[in-house]
Design an enzyme around this catalytic site. Structure first.
Site, PDB file in Angstrom:
ATOM      1  N   HIS A 292       0.835  -1.201   0.000  1.00  0.00           N
ATOM      2  CA  HIS A 292       0.000   0.000   0.000  1.00  0.00           C
ATOM      3  C   HIS A 292       0.870   1.252   0.000  1.00  0.00           C
ATOM      4  CE1 HIS A 292      -3.631   2.388   1.426  1.00  0.00           C
ATOM      5  NE2 HIS A 292      -2.625   3.215   1.675  1.00  0.00           N
ATOM      6  N   GLU A 293       1.844   1.281   0.909  1.00  0.00           N
ATOM      7  CA  GLU A 293       2.672   2.486   1.043  1.00  0.00           C
ATOM      8  C   GLU A 293       3.592   2.693  -0.167  1.00  0.00           C
ATOM      9  OE1 GLU A 293       1.705   4.488   3.104  1.00  0.00           O
ATOM     10  OE2 GLU A 293       0.607   3.165   4.437  1.00  0.00           O
TER      11      GLU A 293
HETATM   12 NI    NI Z   1      -2.428   5.320   1.914  1.00  0.00          NI
END
Ligand code: NI
Length: 190
Positions: free
Chosen positions: A142-143
């Site tokens: 996600h990051e």
């Molecule tokens: Ni995010």
């Protein structure tokens, strides 16, 4: 310590491919990470990428409490990753519910490679090189995707599983992990 405003989805900086950190940036990175951490904690997130506070550099941080992990997995203390890489291992895909500080109040169920190897440098310049799965793998992906201008809805295949947390929970589409403490913590976004 500075809590910086977190950019909301739609801001053009969130769409950019962030620049790699070079040696000349290193002195600024410790200060950047401090601001990222303060901003992430203030907003109640498990991770944040530098572009979310308006800095288009390849830096992410995350910190994962035990209650968000599978049974038997250890909590992940604060991890800084500078110039991270991710490599999927195997074909298995995991579906997980994600939130994002740039899309407050929303959630989506996102398919991602279940097992990954990731690398990056920490603040001391030490190489981090790990093979992980479960929520840990989800958060890292996600990051790191933030650094290429991709928010989690951009990875979704079934948009009926995207919406406001309140609607999804009230409609019985998803449930939320419950923090172990009984203080009135706001629900966390990733
Ligand atoms: Ni995010």
């Amino acid at each position: 310590m500075t809590i910086r405003p977190i950019l909301r989805a739609g801001h053009p900086v969130l769409r950019l491919t962030a620049a790699p950190v070079t040696d000349s940036d290193v002195s600024e990175i410790a200060l950047l990470v401090e601001d990222m951490y303060d901003s992430m904690c203030d907003a109640g997130g498990a991770g944040i990428a530098a572009p979310q506070i308006g800095v288009s550099l390849r830096v992410v941080i995350f910190e994962i409490p035990a209650y968000r992990l599978d049974e038997g997995e250890d909590a992940i203390p604060l991890q800084v990753l500078i110039n991270p890489t991710i490599e999927p291992l195997g074909d298995e895909v995991a579906l997980g519910w994600e939130g994002c500080l740039s899309l407050p109040g929303m959630r989506g169920e996102v398919p991602r490679p279940a097992r990954i190897r990731y690398t990056g440098l920490d603040l001391d310049g030490q190489l981090i090189d790990r093979t992980v799965e479960g929520f840990h793998a989800l958060v890292v992906q996600h990051e790191v995707y933030h650094l290429d201008g991709i928010l989690y809805p951009g990875r979704m295949t079934d948009m009926s599983r995207f919406g406001f947390t309140q609607g999804l929970v009230e409609g019985g589409v998803c449930t939320l992990p419950v923090p172990p403490s009984d203080d009135d913590e706001e629900q966390e976004d990733d």
